[in-house]
Structure formats: structure tokens, C-alpha cells
Design a protein around this motif. Structure first.
Motif, PDB file in Angstrom:
ATOM      1  N   THR A   4       0.849  -1.191   0.000  1.00  0.00           N
ATOM      2  CA  THR A   4       0.000   0.000   0.000  1.00  0.00           C
ATOM      3  C   THR A   4       0.886   1.242   0.000  1.00  0.00           C
ATOM      4  O   THR A   4       2.068   1.187   0.332  1.00  0.00           O
ATOM      5  CB  THR A   4      -0.902   0.035   1.263  1.00  0.00           C
ATOM      6  N   PRO A   5       0.329   2.417  -0.321  1.00  0.00           N
ATOM      7  CA  PRO A   5       1.109   3.661  -0.277  1.00  0.00           C
ATOM      8  C   PRO A   5       1.627   3.936   1.126  1.00  0.00           C
ATOM      9  O   PRO A   5       2.734   4.481   1.284  1.00  0.00           O
ATOM     10  CB  PRO A   5       0.108   4.733  -0.718  1.00  0.00           C
ATOM     11  N   LEU A   6       0.872   3.580   2.144  1.00  0.00           N
ATOM     12  CA  LEU A   6       1.316   3.781   3.529  1.00  0.00           C
ATOM     13  C   LEU A   6       2.551   2.934   3.836  1.00  0.00           C
ATOM     14  O   LEU A   6       3.476   3.403   4.515  1.00  0.00           O
ATOM     15  CB  LEU A   6       0.176   3.434   4.490  1.00  0.00           C
ATOM     16  N   ASP A   7       2.559   1.697   3.291  1.00  0.00           N
ATOM     17  CA  ASP A   7       3.739   0.828   3.477  1.00  0.00           C
ATOM     18  C   ASP A   7       4.976   1.475   2.856  1.00  0.00           C
ATOM     19  O   ASP A   7       6.065   1.458   3.435  1.00  0.00           O
ATOM     20  CB  ASP A   7       3.512  -0.542   2.831  1.00  0.00           C
ATOM     21  N   ILE A   8       4.790   2.065   1.674  1.00  0.00           N
ATOM     22  CA  ILE A   8       5.926   2.721   1.016  1.00  0.00           C
ATOM     23  C   ILE A   8       6.367   3.924   1.841  1.00  0.00           C
ATOM     24  O   ILE A   8       7.555   4.168   2.045  1.00  0.00           O
ATOM     25  CB  ILE A   8       5.567   3.133  -0.425  1.00  0.00           C
ATOM     26  N   ASN A  26      14.002  10.047  -0.290  1.00  0.00           N
ATOM     27  CA  ASN A  26      12.683  10.454   0.209  1.00  0.00           C
ATOM     28  C   ASN A  26      11.851  11.127  -0.889  1.00  0.00           C
ATOM     29  O   ASN A  26      10.650  10.911  -0.991  1.00  0.00           O
ATOM     30  CB  ASN A  26      12.834  11.383   1.412  1.00  0.00           C
ATOM     31  N   GLU A  27      12.473  11.959  -1.712  1.00  0.00           N
ATOM     32  CA  GLU A  27      11.762  12.585  -2.813  1.00  0.00           C
ATOM     33  C   GLU A  27      11.257  11.534  -3.791  1.00  0.00           C
ATOM     34  O   GLU A  27      10.118  11.595  -4.259  1.00  0.00           O
ATOM     35  CB  GLU A  27      12.694  13.537  -3.580  1.00  0.00           C
ATOM     36  N   PHE A  28      12.144  10.596  -4.108  1.00  0.00           N
ATOM     37  CA  PHE A  28      11.753   9.528  -5.026  1.00  0.00           C
ATOM     38  C   PHE A  28      10.616   8.714  -4.438  1.00  0.00           C
ATOM     39  O   PHE A  28       9.656   8.382  -5.137  1.00  0.00           O
ATOM     40  CB  PHE A  28      12.958   8.637  -5.356  1.00  0.00           C
ATOM     41  N   LEU A  29      10.705   8.386  -3.156  1.00  0.00           N
ATOM     42  CA  LEU A  29       9.649   7.598  -2.522  1.00  0.00           C
ATOM     43  C   LEU A  29       8.333   8.389  -2.505  1.00  0.00           C
ATOM     44  O   LEU A  29       7.267   7.813  -2.715  1.00  0.00           O
ATOM     45  CB  LEU A  29      10.045   7.200  -1.108  1.00  0.00           C
ATOM     46  N   VAL A  32       6.930   8.030  -5.896  1.00  0.00           N
ATOM     47  CA  VAL A  32       6.414   6.668  -6.068  1.00  0.00           C
ATOM     48  C   VAL A  32       5.079   6.547  -5.346  1.00  0.00           C
ATOM     49  O   VAL A  32       4.134   5.951  -5.865  1.00  0.00           O
ATOM     50  CB  VAL A  32       7.431   5.622  -5.551  1.00  0.00           C
ATOM     51  N   ILE A  33       4.987   7.116  -4.138  1.00  0.00           N
ATOM     52  CA  ILE A  33       3.735   7.052  -3.364  1.00  0.00           C
ATOM     53  C   ILE A  33       2.622   7.743  -4.146  1.00  0.00           C
ATOM     54  O   ILE A  33       1.511   7.197  -4.270  1.00  0.00           O
ATOM     55  CB  ILE A  33       3.927   7.704  -1.968  1.00  0.00           C
ATOM     56  N   LYS A  34       2.892   8.963  -4.676  1.00  0.00           N
ATOM     57  CA  LYS A  34       1.877   9.675  -5.443  1.00  0.00           C
ATOM     58  C   LYS A  34       1.421   8.861  -6.656  1.00  0.00           C
ATOM     59  O   LYS A  34       0.215   8.709  -6.909  1.00  0.00           O
ATOM     60  CB  LYS A  34       2.409  11.041  -5.899  1.00  0.00           C
ATOM     61  N   ASP A  35       2.401   8.359  -7.391  1.00  0.00           N
ATOM     62  CA  ASP A  35       2.068   7.575  -8.591  1.00  0.00           C
ATOM     63  C   ASP A  35       1.318   6.300  -8.223  1.00  0.00           C
ATOM     64  O   ASP A  35       0.360   5.912  -8.906  1.00  0.00           O
ATOM     65  CB  ASP A  35       3.332   7.239  -9.382  1.00  0.00           C
ATOM     66  N   TYR A  36       1.760   5.662  -7.147  1.00  0.00           N
ATOM     67  CA  TYR A  36       1.123   4.422  -6.712  1.00  0.00           C
ATOM     68  C   TYR A  36      -0.319   4.691  -6.261  1.00  0.00           C
ATOM     69  O   TYR A  36      -1.225   3.913  -6.567  1.00  0.00           O
ATOM     70  CB  TYR A  36       1.956   3.775  -5.603  1.00  0.00           C
ATOM     71  N   GLU A  37      -0.539   5.824  -5.548  1.00  0.00           N
ATOM     72  CA  GLU A  37      -1.894   6.192  -5.146  1.00  0.00           C
ATOM     73  C   GLU A  37      -2.769   6.435  -6.370  1.00  0.00           C
ATOM     74  O   GLU A  37      -3.937   6.039  -6.414  1.00  0.00           O
ATOM     75  CB  GLU A  37      -1.867   7.432  -4.249  1.00  0.00           C
ATOM     76  N   ILE A  38      -2.201   7.092  -7.388  1.00  0.00           N
ATOM     77  CA  ILE A  38      -2.944   7.333  -8.630  1.00  0.00           C
ATOM     78  C   ILE A  38      -3.331   6.006  -9.282  1.00  0.00           C
ATOM     79  O   ILE A  38      -4.471   5.806  -9.716  1.00  0.00           O
ATOM     80  CB  ILE A  38      -2.136   8.223  -9.595  1.00  0.00           C
ATOM     81  N   VAL A  39      -2.372   5.106  -9.329  1.00  0.00           N
ATOM     82  CA  VAL A  39      -2.621   3.798  -9.941  1.00  0.00           C
ATOM     83  C   VAL A  39      -3.693   3.051  -9.158  1.00  0.00           C
ATOM     84  O   VAL A  39      -4.594   2.435  -9.743  1.00  0.00           O
ATOM     85  CB  VAL A  39      -1.304   2.986 -10.021  1.00  0.00           C
ATOM     86  N   ILE A  40      -3.619   3.131  -7.824  1.00  0.00           N
ATOM     87  CA  ILE A  40      -4.624   2.441  -7.006  1.00  0.00           C
ATOM     88  C   ILE A  40      -6.006   3.056  -7.234  1.00  0.00           C
ATOM     89  O   ILE A  40      -6.990   2.333  -7.393  1.00  0.00           O
ATOM     90  CB  ILE A  40      -4.223   2.484  -5.518  1.00  0.00           C
ATOM     91  N   ARG A  41      -6.084   4.407  -7.275  1.00  0.00           N
ATOM     92  CA  ARG A  41      -7.367   5.062  -7.542  1.00  0.00           C
ATOM     93  C   ARG A  41      -7.916   4.661  -8.918  1.00  0.00           C
ATOM     94  O   ARG A  41      -9.093   4.350  -9.063  1.00  0.00           O
ATOM     95  CB  ARG A  41      -7.196   6.576  -7.465  1.00  0.00           C
ATOM     96  N   GLU A  42      -7.044   4.686  -9.901  1.00  0.00           N
ATOM     97  CA  GLU A  42      -7.476   4.286 -11.246  1.00  0.00           C
ATOM     98  C   GLU A  42      -7.934   2.838 -11.260  1.00  0.00           C
ATOM     99  O   GLU A  42      -8.932   2.497 -11.909  1.00  0.00           O
ATOM    100  CB  GLU A  42      -6.339   4.487 -12.255  1.00  0.00           C
TER     101      GLU A  42
END
Length: 168
Positions: A4-8, A26-29, A32-42
Motif C-alpha cells: 500500500t502507499p502507507l507501506d511505502i 525520500n523525494e523519489f519515494l 512513487v507514493i503519489k504515482d502508486y496512489e494514482i494507480v490504485i485510484r485508477e
């Protein structure tokens, strides 16, 4: 279990000498969290759309099944109507044939009766003609015979008698 994004976000890496720059990681993570959240929402949106589409598909499948059944029932009803119409037509034809036979038989019977009446009238006319001919021949015989002359002579002799003259 999926990540999950929280795990990341909560992931802590161990530190070592000469490791990666912590701010870059941290910036990269964060990215990744933002993109992963977008993917999960989609993914959730697509899953919801899939459920909606599946529901519509089920609805249309139900409509298709209902229409198929309706078409089958309509076809059966049409076949029944067609068969009943054929049977009724056959009955009408049989009835018409019976009536035609009856009319023909009645006409033949009337024709025979009329023919017999015509024959009877011909016989009666022949008998009448024969009797009339006999009567006319008898009258001609009477007129041409001696009896007529006798009657004429008598009439002339009666004319001379006073009694006959009174009658005139």
C-alpha cells in the motif's frame, strides 16, 4: 498481501556508510507514493466501472434471454395461428364442397323432375293432338259425307213446311 502507499511511506531503510542521499531517496519515494496512489485510484475506478459494466452486461443478458423467450413464444403463437387458420380453411373448403355437392344434387333432381314433366307434357300434347286430329277428321268426314247432303235436303224440305217457316 499487496503493498500500500502507507507501506511505502513508512518504509525505513538501514543506514550504511556511503549510502544514498536520504533526501533524494525520500523525494523519489514521495513520487512513487503519489504515482502508486494514482494507480490504485485508477484501479478502483476501473474495478467500479468493471462492476457497473458487468451489471449492465447481466441486465442486457437478461433482456436478451427474455427477448429470446418472447420470440420463441411469438413464433409458437404464430405457428398455432397458422395451423388453426389452415384447419379452419380446410373446414371451410369441406363445407363449401358439401354445399356445392348438395346444390348440384338438388339441381340434378330438379332437372330430372323438369325433364319428366316435359316428357309428360309432350305425351299429353301428343294425345291431345291425336284426339283433336281424330275429332277434326271425323268432322271433315261428316262434312264431306252423304249425311251432310241429306241434312241439306231435309232442311230445304222443311223450309217449305209451315211449321218450319214459323220458326224463322
Amino acid at each position: 498481501m499487496p503493498l500500500t502507499p502507507l507501506d511505502i511511506h513508512n518504509k525505513e531503510f538501514s543506514r550504511r556508510i556511503r549510502g544514498y542521499d536520504e533526501d533524494e531517496v525520500n523525494e523519489f519515494l514521495d513520487q512513487v507514493i503519489k504515482d502508486y496512489e494514482i494507480v490504485i485510484r485508477e484501479n478502483k475506478e476501473l474495478h467500479n466501472q468493471l462492476l457497473a459494466m458487468q451489471e449492465k452486461l447481466d441486465h442486457f443478458a437478461n433482456i436478451e434471454e427474455t427477448l429470446s423467450k418472447t420470440i420463441i413464444v411469438a413464433q409458437e403463437a404464430a405457428d398455432d395461428v397458422k395451423n388453426n387458420a389452415k384447419k379452419e380453411a380446410q373446414l371451410i373448403v369441406k363445407e363449401a364442397e358439401k354445399n356445392a355437392d348438395r346444390i348440384v344434387n338438388e339441381s340434378l333432381a330438379k332437372s330430372r323432375k323438369i325433364a319428366m314433366e316435359v316428357e309428360e307434357l309432350k305425351k299429353q300434347a301428343s294425345i291431345y293432338r291425336a284426339r283433336f286430329r281424330t275429332l277434326v277428321e271425323a268432322q271433315l268426314d261428316l262434312l264431306s259425307g252423304d249425311g251432310w247432303d241429306t241434312l241439306e235436303n231435309r232442311e230445304q224440305s222443311h223450309d217449305k213446311t209451315p211449321e218450319v217457316q214459323e220458326l224463322y
